[in-house]
Design a protein around this motif. Structure first.
Motif, PDB file in Angstrom:
ATOM      1  N   LEU A   1      54.121  34.960  31.941  1.00 48.75           N
ATOM      2  CA  LEU A   1      54.440  34.178  30.740  1.00 48.75           C
ATOM      3  C   LEU A   1      54.744  35.094  29.558  1.00 48.75           C
ATOM      4  CD1 LEU A   1      51.716  31.404  31.070  1.00 48.75           C
ATOM      5  CD2 LEU A   1      54.169  30.960  30.845  1.00 48.75           C
ATOM      6  N   MET A   2      53.910  36.105  29.356  1.00 54.33           N
ATOM      7  CA  MET A   2      54.139  37.029  28.245  1.00 54.33           C
ATOM      8  C   MET A   2      55.406  37.851  28.464  1.00 54.33           C
ATOM      9  SD  MET A   2      50.300  38.164  27.026  1.00 54.33           S
ATOM     10  CE  MET A   2      49.586  38.417  28.649  1.00 54.33           C
ATOM     11  N   ASN A   3      55.696  38.207  29.715  1.00 52.23           N
ATOM     12  CA  ASN A   3      56.942  38.922  29.991  1.00 52.23           C
ATOM     13  C   ASN A   3      58.159  38.057  29.675  1.00 52.23           C
ATOM     14  OD1 ASN A   3      55.845  41.363  30.770  1.00 52.23           O
ATOM     15  ND2 ASN A   3      55.818  40.866  32.955  1.00 52.23           N
ATOM     16  N   ALA A   4      58.065  36.771  29.946  1.00 50.47           N
ATOM     17  CA  ALA A   4      59.171  35.870  29.616  1.00 50.47           C
ATOM     18  C   ALA A   4      59.445  35.880  28.117  1.00 50.47           C
ATOM     19  CB  ALA A   4      58.860  34.459  30.105  1.00 50.47           C
ATOM     20  N   ILE A   5      58.386  35.791  27.329  1.00 52.42           N
ATOM     21  CA  ILE A   5      58.537  35.833  25.871  1.00 52.42           C
ATOM     22  C   ILE A   5      59.102  37.182  25.426  1.00 52.42           C
ATOM     23  CG2 ILE A   5      57.280  35.775  23.681  1.00 52.42           C
ATOM     24  CD1 ILE A   5      57.530  33.029  24.877  1.00 52.42           C
ATOM     25  N   SER A   6      58.587  38.277  25.998  1.00 56.48           N
ATOM     26  CA  SER A   6      59.073  39.618  25.634  1.00 56.48           C
ATOM     27  C   SER A   6      60.536  39.807  25.994  1.00 56.48           C
ATOM     28  CB  SER A   6      58.229  40.690  26.335  1.00 56.48           C
ATOM     29  OG  SER A   6      56.917  40.721  25.839  1.00 56.48           O
ATOM     30  N   TYR A   7      60.953  39.243  27.122  1.00 58.06           N
ATOM     31  CA  TYR A   7      62.341  39.380  27.544  1.00 58.06           C
ATOM     32  C   TYR A   7      63.287  38.623  26.605  1.00 58.06           C
ATOM     33  CZ  TYR A   7      66.520  39.133  30.468  1.00 58.06           C
ATOM     34  OH  TYR A   7      67.804  39.225  30.935  1.00 58.06           O
ATOM     35  N   LEU A   8      62.871  37.444  26.154  1.00 59.69           N
ATOM     36  CA  LEU A   8      63.756  36.584  25.375  1.00 59.69           C
ATOM     37  C   LEU A   8      63.776  36.901  23.887  1.00 59.69           C
ATOM     38  CD1 LEU A   8      62.951  33.144  27.040  1.00 59.69           C
ATOM     39  CD2 LEU A   8      65.057  34.465  27.288  1.00 59.69           C
ATOM     40  N   PHE A   9      62.694  37.485  23.366  1.00 59.60           N
ATOM     41  CA  PHE A   9      62.566  37.628  21.913  1.00 59.60           C
ATOM     42  C   PHE A   9      62.211  39.058  21.520  1.00 59.60           C
ATOM     43  CE2 PHE A   9      61.520  33.239  22.949  1.00 59.60           C
ATOM     44  CZ  PHE A   9      62.353  32.542  22.092  1.00 59.60           C
ATOM     45  N   ASP A  10      62.712  39.468  20.356  1.00 58.53           N
ATOM     46  CA  ASP A  10      62.309  40.755  19.794  1.00 58.53           C
ATOM     47  C   ASP A  10      60.828  40.718  19.424  1.00 58.53           C
ATOM     48  OD1 ASP A  10      64.857  41.778  20.017  1.00 58.53           O
ATOM     49  OD2 ASP A  10      65.435  41.225  17.966  1.00 58.53           O
ATOM     50  N   ARG A  11      60.195  41.862  19.547  1.00 57.09           N
ATOM     51  CA  ARG A  11      58.762  41.963  19.283  1.00 57.09           C
ATOM     52  C   ARG A  11      58.400  41.461  17.887  1.00 57.09           C
ATOM     53  NH1 ARG A  11      57.108  47.877  19.775  1.00 57.09           N
ATOM     54  NH2 ARG A  11      58.063  47.996  17.707  1.00 57.09           N
ATOM     55  N   GLU A  12      59.244  41.735  16.918  1.00 56.43           N
ATOM     56  CA  GLU A  12      58.944  41.372  15.538  1.00 56.43           C
ATOM     57  C   GLU A  12      58.888  39.867  15.321  1.00 56.43           C
ATOM     58  OE1 GLU A  12      60.742  45.405  15.763  1.00 56.43           O
ATOM     59  OE2 GLU A  12      61.309  43.427  16.549  1.00 56.43           O
ATOM     60  N   ARG A  13      59.484  39.100  16.223  1.00 56.57           N
ATOM     61  CA  ARG A  13      59.536  37.645  16.053  1.00 56.57           C
ATOM     62  C   ARG A  13      58.403  36.934  16.789  1.00 56.57           C
ATOM     63  NH1 ARG A  13      65.032  34.626  16.357  1.00 56.57           N
ATOM     64  NH2 ARG A  13      63.702  33.219  15.153  1.00 56.57           N
ATOM     65  N   ILE A  14      57.653  37.644  17.592  1.00 55.92           N
ATOM     66  CA  ILE A  14      56.645  37.001  18.437  1.00 55.92           C
ATOM     67  C   ILE A  14      55.324  36.887  17.686  1.00 55.92           C
ATOM     68  CG2 ILE A  14      55.375  37.124  20.605  1.00 55.92           C
ATOM     69  CD1 ILE A  14      57.740  38.799  21.712  1.00 55.92           C
ATOM     70  N   SER A  15      54.862  35.669  17.518  1.00 56.83           N
ATOM     71  CA  SER A  15      53.601  35.427  16.825  1.00 56.83           C
ATOM     72  C   SER A  15      52.421  35.746  17.734  1.00 56.83           C
ATOM     73  CB  SER A  15      53.522  33.963  16.383  1.00 56.83           C
ATOM     74  OG  SER A  15      52.217  33.642  15.962  1.00 56.83           O
ATOM     75  N   PRO A  16      51.344  36.343  17.195  1.00 52.95           N
ATOM     76  CA  PRO A  16      50.147  36.580  18.010  1.00 52.95           C
ATOM     77  C   PRO A  16      49.505  35.286  18.506  1.00 52.95           C
ATOM     78  CG  PRO A  16      49.721  37.084  15.698  1.00 52.95           C
ATOM     79  CD  PRO A  16      51.187  36.889  15.829  1.00 52.95           C
ATOM     80  N   ASP A  17      49.839  34.148  17.881  1.00 52.69           N
ATOM     81  CA  ASP A  17      49.343  32.862  18.382  1.00 52.69           C
ATOM     82  C   ASP A  17      49.749  32.635  19.835  1.00 52.69           C
ATOM     83  OD1 ASP A  17      48.370  32.380  15.892  1.00 52.69           O
ATOM     84  OD2 ASP A  17      49.891  30.922  15.317  1.00 52.69           O
ATOM     85  N   ILE A  18      50.940  33.102  20.195  1.00 48.20           N
ATOM     86  CA  ILE A  18      51.434  32.890  21.553  1.00 48.20           C
ATOM     87  C   ILE A  18      50.577  33.655  22.549  1.00 48.20           C
ATOM     88  CG2 ILE A  18      53.389  33.295  23.099  1.00 48.20           C
ATOM     89  CD1 ILE A  18      55.234  32.771  20.696  1.00 48.20           C
ATOM     90  N   LEU A  19      50.337  34.918  22.268  1.00 47.15           N
ATOM     91  CA  LEU A  19      49.486  35.729  23.137  1.00 47.15           C
ATOM     92  C   LEU A  19      48.088  35.130  23.251  1.00 47.15           C
ATOM     93  CD1 LEU A  19      48.724  38.312  24.704  1.00 47.15           C
ATOM     94  CD2 LEU A  19      48.363  39.428  22.502  1.00 47.15           C
ATOM     95  N   LYS A  20      47.512  34.731  22.125  1.00 46.14           N
ATOM     96  CA  LYS A  20      46.154  34.180  22.120  1.00 46.14           C
ATOM     97  C   LYS A  20      46.053  32.940  22.989  1.00 46.14           C
ATOM     98  CE  LYS A  20      42.691  32.094  19.098  1.00 46.14           C
ATOM     99  NZ  LYS A  20      42.369  31.670  17.723  1.00 46.14           N
ATOM    100  N   ASN A  21      47.015  32.028  22.857  1.00 56.16           N
ATOM    101  CA  ASN A  21      46.928  30.774  23.600  1.00 56.16           C
ATOM    102  C   ASN A  21      47.240  30.943  25.080  1.00 56.16           C
ATOM    103  OD1 ASN A  21      46.410  28.150  21.878  1.00 56.16           O
ATOM    104  ND2 ASN A  21      47.480  29.613  20.575  1.00 56.16           N
ATOM    105  N   ILE A  22      48.130  31.849  25.428  1.00 62.19           N
ATOM    106  CA  ILE A  22      48.372  32.118  26.842  1.00 62.19           C
ATOM    107  C   ILE A  22      47.081  32.593  27.507  1.00 62.19           C
ATOM    108  CG2 ILE A  22      49.512  33.711  28.445  1.00 62.19           C
ATOM    109  CD1 ILE A  22      52.023  33.471  26.694  1.00 62.19           C
ATOM    110  N   MET A  23      46.403  33.526  26.884  1.00 60.26           N
ATOM    111  CA  MET A  23      45.172  34.055  27.484  1.00 60.26           C
ATOM    112  C   MET A  23      44.025  33.047  27.413  1.00 60.26           C
ATOM    113  SD  MET A  23      46.212  36.737  28.784  1.00 60.26           S
ATOM    114  CE  MET A  23      44.625  37.018  29.553  1.00 60.26           C
ATOM    115  N   MET A  24      44.047  32.149  26.457  1.00 62.25           N
ATOM    116  CA  MET A  24      42.985  31.164  26.330  1.00 62.25           C
ATOM    117  C   MET A  24      43.015  30.148  27.471  1.00 62.25           C
ATOM    118  SD  MET A  24      42.257  28.518  23.168  1.00 62.25           S
ATOM    119  CE  MET A  24      42.259  29.870  21.991  1.00 62.25           C
TER     120      MET A  24
END
Length: 205
Positions: free
Chosen positions: A19-42
């Protein structure tokens, strides 16, 4: 800036890693909110193995679908251009006119559940007439011994393996097969700002 894709840290975290790789592939790092990482792992790593040990059966389909729906809602509320669609059963296949192939042609990615000894999540990033190109988060040093499954080096932001399309379409529990139709599952994910339209994609037969 795009990050290289990641490998899982344990035997069990292929779901959240993909899931995180999908986000990393589609979006630049600067645009990715830490909320996404937190909720994926939650919400991932929610399954128990046969011994009752927590998290040691990886991530359930239910948790993966929940995250897909959460991302859609997050995108609407936070104006983040992500879009996810869950597909299952016979709709998960690699051929002309399939939703999976349309997604790849439109510069999306596919989080697919495949066989690799056990059920396993990988990220499909491209396809051509013969092969599907993917990033498998399970790190391996050796090359594959099976003709038609090949390790790829030199593309850390996109892929590390290619698999013949007919291998993935098998209903038998073979390496990288999508498996029996009633067990197939995938998430189609897009960056709505870079998604191609039907007028601009090149169709793959």
């Amino acid at each position: 800036m795009k990050n290289p894709l990641n490998y899982q840290m344990t035997e069990y975290d292929c779901g959240p890693t993909t899931l995180m790789n999908a986000i990393s592939y589609l979006f630049d790092r600067e645009r990715i909110s830490p909320d996404i990482l937190k909720n994926i792992m939650m919400y991932c790593l929610d399954s128990y193995n046969g011994k009752g040990e927590a998290y040691k059966r990886g991530t359930s389909d239910t948790a993966m679908w929940f995250i897909a729906n959460w991302l859609n809602q997050f995108g609407r509320v936070r104006k983040f251009p992500v879009e996810c669609k869950v597909v299952s059963g016979p709709n998960v296949r690699i051929n002309a006119n399939s939703e999976v192939m349309y997604c790849l042609q439109q510069k999306g990615v596919v989080i697919a559940k495949v066989m690799l000894e056990n059920w396993h999540y990988v990220l499909l990033t491209d396809a051509d007439e013969d092969f599907v190109y993917l990033f498998d988060p399970y790190f391996r040093k050796r090359r594959y011994s099976t003709a038609g499954i090949e390790k790829i080096e030199g593309f850390p932001q996109k892929m590390n393996c290619r698999v013949r399309r007919e291998f993935m379409n098998r209903i038998s529990r073979y390496h990288y097969s999508l498996g029996p139709y009633d067990l197939r599952a995938a998430i189609l994910m897009y960056n709505k700002e870079t998604r191609l339209t039907a007028d601009t994609i090149e169709y793959i037969i």
